[in-house]
Design a protein around this motif. Structure first.
Motif, short mmCIF file in Angstrom:
data_model
loop_
_atom_site.label_atom_id
_atom_site.label_comp_id
_atom_site.label_asym_id
_atom_site.label_seq_id
_atom_site.Cartn_x
_atom_site.Cartn_y
_atom_site.Cartn_z
N ALA A 43 -0.30 3.29 9.60
CA ALA A 43 0.35 3.56 8.31
C ALA A 43 1.79 4.04 8.49
N SER A 44 2.10 4.59 9.66
CA SER A 44 3.47 5.10 9.86
C SER A 44 4.45 3.98 10.18
N GLU A 45 3.93 2.80 10.48
CA GLU A 45 4.78 1.64 10.77
C GLU A 45 5.31 1.06 9.45
N VAL A 46 6.63 0.97 9.31
CA VAL A 46 7.17 0.40 8.06
C VAL A 46 7.20 -1.12 8.20
N GLN A 47 6.50 -1.80 7.29
CA GLN A 47 6.37 -3.26 7.35
C GLN A 47 7.55 -3.94 6.65
N GLU A 48 7.72 -5.21 6.97
CA GLU A 48 8.78 -5.98 6.31
C GLU A 48 8.53 -5.98 4.80
N GLY A 49 9.54 -5.70 4.03
CA GLY A 49 9.40 -5.71 2.57
C GLY A 49 8.90 -4.37 2.03
N GLN A 50 8.66 -3.43 2.89
CA GLN A 50 8.15 -2.12 2.44
C GLN A 50 9.33 -1.16 2.34
N ASN A 51 9.50 -0.56 1.17
CA ASN A 51 10.65 0.35 1.03
C ASN A 51 10.20 1.78 0.68
N HIS A 52 9.09 2.16 1.22
CA HIS A 52 8.59 3.52 1.01
C HIS A 52 7.79 3.93 2.24
N LEU A 53 7.53 5.24 2.36
CA LEU A 53 6.63 5.71 3.42
C LEU A 53 5.25 5.86 2.81
N LYS A 54 4.23 5.51 3.56
CA LYS A 54 2.86 5.62 3.01
C LYS A 54 2.37 7.07 3.09
N GLN A 55 1.72 7.49 2.03
CA GLN A 55 1.07 8.81 2.06
C GLN A 55 -0.33 8.62 2.64
N VAL A 56 -0.71 9.48 3.56
CA VAL A 56 -2.04 9.33 4.17
C VAL A 56 -2.82 10.64 4.08
N ILE A 57 -4.02 10.51 3.53
CA ILE A 57 -4.99 11.60 3.60
C ILE A 57 -6.03 11.13 4.61
N ALA A 58 -6.27 11.91 5.64
CA ALA A 58 -7.26 11.51 6.65
C ALA A 58 -8.14 12.70 6.97
N THR A 64 0.86 -1.19 0.00
CA THR A 64 0.00 0.00 0.00
C THR A 64 0.90 1.24 0.00
N ALA A 65 0.62 2.13 -0.95
CA ALA A 65 1.46 3.34 -1.06
C ALA A 65 0.71 4.58 -0.55
N LEU A 66 -0.61 4.56 -0.73
CA LEU A 66 -1.42 5.74 -0.39
C LEU A 66 -2.70 5.27 0.28
N ILE A 67 -3.09 5.98 1.34
CA ILE A 67 -4.37 5.68 2.00
C ILE A 67 -5.19 6.95 2.00
N SER A 68 -6.41 6.86 1.49
CA SER A 68 -7.30 8.01 1.53
C SER A 68 -8.50 7.62 2.38
N PHE A 69 -8.51 8.18 3.58
CA PHE A 69 -9.56 7.84 4.55
C PHE A 69 -10.42 9.06 4.83
N THR A 70 -11.73 8.86 4.93
CA THR A 70 -12.63 9.90 5.45
C THR A 70 -13.55 9.21 6.44
N GLY A 71 -13.59 9.74 7.65
CA GLY A 71 -14.44 9.12 8.66
C GLY A 71 -14.18 9.73 10.02
N SER A 72 -14.35 8.92 11.05
CA SER A 72 -14.29 9.46 12.41
C SER A 72 -12.85 9.70 12.87
N ARG A 73 -12.74 10.54 13.88
CA ARG A 73 -11.41 10.86 14.44
C ARG A 73 -10.70 9.60 14.93
N ASP A 74 -11.42 8.73 15.63
CA ASP A 74 -10.75 7.58 16.23
C ASP A 74 -10.19 6.62 15.19
N VAL A 75 -10.99 6.36 14.14
CA VAL A 75 -10.48 5.46 13.09
C VAL A 75 -9.35 6.17 12.32
N GLY A 76 -9.49 7.46 12.10
CA GLY A 76 -8.44 8.22 11.40
C GLY A 76 -7.11 8.16 12.14
N LYS A 77 -7.17 8.33 13.47
CA LYS A 77 -5.94 8.28 14.27
C LYS A 77 -5.30 6.90 14.19
#
Ligand code: NAD
Ligand code: A1AUG
Length: 515
Positions: A270-285, A251-264
């Protein structure tokens, strides 16, 4: 050449012909209710045993449709399909991608009342709100299509003798789109097509209260020419499928719209870099709101009363932009409260699939229970002026409710209720009113009703919200006219429907050549 962008006009239901056309659409859709809708992964339709059953919140016995529910195995297939399709889709001519949106906009425009009728049945929208939701979905397609044409060659930068510089945009990759149920068509469509038109591939996980309208839109995009694997439709539980997609290393980009708790939660995961992931995820919340209408001592009180009623009770207060707080100068507080109460008592509440009403139900049992429990809190914290009653025997109906004399720090004035409840607080002067308006953790919309230019100037700098409105209601932003997004815990201020939105779905690249 495309024509200049203009927002889709709203339907005037006082015209008999329009009313009749909408009633016909409601009848037509009623005959279609109850159908099965499949998942879409890599262009393949999948039917699962596990289904999400979508019901009419105004008549809980009425099944709007059932939608196949994905599990993690299907979510994984969707990520692989999106990842494979990205390799060709990212190289498509951006103008050709934009043309798909223009085609899709026209497909929806031709069947506009049909889509609005689905919104009436699936989320209980009154006609006007359903019509505005569909119009906004069309607007997003027309607007983002044109925005892509503007951005396709990048933006100008300086060059020097013997050196040529270019600044271009490239797509980001596999995008996970997680919309809410309230602007069930517009936000779902807008957040899906923005990554698509910018060259990303999409996995869309709709909200569980509005999967049927999402399935209908997926069909439109297929008909308009979105290739296999570019759009994958994966309804499922937020906790199971949502977390899985958010965490996925591809996953490279996450576009979320919803409640504060799910957004947080999404931001954190998304800020956690997973094994095999070599990029930072872009997040719109884009998240919740606790929005205030401020009324000054010299305000036109008719304008103020109208603004408060429309902001508080449009779509039963189930908008992130809803004006759930009225902060009113003490000189006009009592008079205005009476005016708002009088108007509120005249509002009609009912099942919009049986006839036009001002307010429909709230969306489900858990929303009903939550709002009714806030009404009990309101009775302890403030003075009930009107409303306060609910009836969930057939659908989830709650009367439009006003509380007065709330402490600005009370729970009623701090927490997002997301229902037809507005709370009044008295302010000694304009400065105090703005201070109170700013005292929540949110910063999404706000309105100031005033005829004092100096006060409006103060509000421009000091009222800390992403969308500020003067002498009108604080809801109903229009694509391309009032780009939408909030400050503080209301989210990342992405400004949906604005000129900066698409760039958030791409990576800017600088190319410099020495000759
Ligand atoms: N700022 C905005 O533009 C905007 C617009 C509309 C709604 N909202 C806000 O949305 C809220 C109402 O919508 P809602 O009830 O659908 O919100 P919600 O947060 O409950 O759900 C939103 C979406 O997130 C999904 N989800 C839930 N848990 C998840 C998880 N762990 N991982 C991934 N996805 C998950 C849901 O299935 C749904 O699709 C309100 O707070 C409202 O203010 C904000
Ligand atoms: N953009 C919408 C609100 C979206 C959230 O529910 C408005 O401006 O009223």
């Amino acid at each position: 050449m495309v024509t200049a962008y203009r927002h889709e006009p709203f339907t005037d239901f006082s015209i008999e012909e329009n009313k009749k056309a909408f009633e016909d659409a409601l009848k037509q859709v009623k005959d279609e209710l109850g159908k099965n809708h499949d998942l879409l992964v890599g262009g393949e339709r999948i039917r699962t045993d596990n289904q999400i059953i979508s019901t009419n919140p105004a008549n809980t016995k009425e099944v709007v449709g059932s939608v196949s529910k994905a599990n993690q195995e299907i979510a994984e297939k969707a990520v692989q399909a999106a990842s494979d399709a990205f390799e060709s889709w990212r190289k498509w001519n951006p103008a050709a991608r934009a043309e798909i949106l223009f085609r899709a906009a026209n497909i929806v425009r031709r069947r506009k009342h049909e889509f609005s009728a689905y919104l009436v049945y699936e989320v209980g929208k009154p006609w006007k709100e359903a019509d505005a939701d569909t119009a906004e979905a069309i607007d997003f397609m027309e607007y983002y299509g044109r925005q892509m044409l503007e951005l396709k060659d990048g933006k100008p930068v300086e060059s020097r003798p013997g050196e040529q510089n270019r600044y271009i945009y490239q797509p980001t990759g596999v995008s996970v789109v997680i919309p809410p149920w309230n602007l069930a068509f517009a936000i779902m469509a807008g957040t899906t097509i923005a990554p698509l038109v910018t060259g990303n591939t999409v996995i869309m996980k709709p909200a569980s209260n509005s999967p049927v309208i999402a399935a209908k839109f997926v069909e439109v995009l297929e008909e308009a020419g979105v290739p296999k694997g570019v759009l994958n439709f994966v309804p499922g539980s937020g906790g199971e499928v949502g977390d899985y997609l958010v965490d996925h290393p591809k996953t490279a980009l996450i576009s979320f719209t919803g409640s504060r708790d799910v957004g947080k939660r999404i931001m954190k995961r998304a800020s956690e870099v997973q094994e095999g992931q070599n990029h930072l995820k872009q997040v719109i919340a884009e998240m919740g709101g606790k929005d205030t209408v401020v009324v000054d001592s010299n305000a036109n009180l008719e304008t103020a009363a109208e603004a408060i009623v429309v902001s508080a009770f449009g779509f039963s207060g189930q908008k992130c932009s809803s004006g759930s707080r009225a902060v009113v100068h003490e000189d006009v507080y009592d008079e205005l409260l009476d005016m708002v109460a009088k108007r509120t008592k005249e509002l009609t509440v009912g099942n919009a699939s049986e006839g036009n009403v001002y307010m429909g139900p709230v969306v489900d049992q858990s929303a009903y229970d939550k709002i009714m429990s806030y009404i009990e809190i309101g009775k302890e914290e403030g003075r009930l002026v009107t409303g306060g009653k609910g009836d969930d025997s057939k659908g989830y109906f709650i009367d439009p409710t006003i509380f007065a004399d709330l402490d600005p720090k009370s729970r009623m004035q701090q927490e997002e209720i997301f229902g037809p409840v507005v709370c009044f607080t008295k302010a000694k002067n304009f400065d105090e009113a703005i201070e109170i308006a700013n005292n929540t953790e949110y910063g999404l919309t706000g309105a100031v009703i005033s005829n004092n230019r100096e006060h409006l100037e103060i509000a421009k700098t000091d009222f800390h919200v992403g969308n500020l409105y003067f002498n009108r209601n604080c809801t109903g932003a229009i694509v391309g006219y009032q780009p939408f997004g909030g400050f503080k815990m209301s989210g990342t201020d992405s400004k949906a429907g604005g000129p900066d939105y698409l760039a958030l779905h791409m990576q800017a690249k600088t190319i410099s050549e020495k000759f």
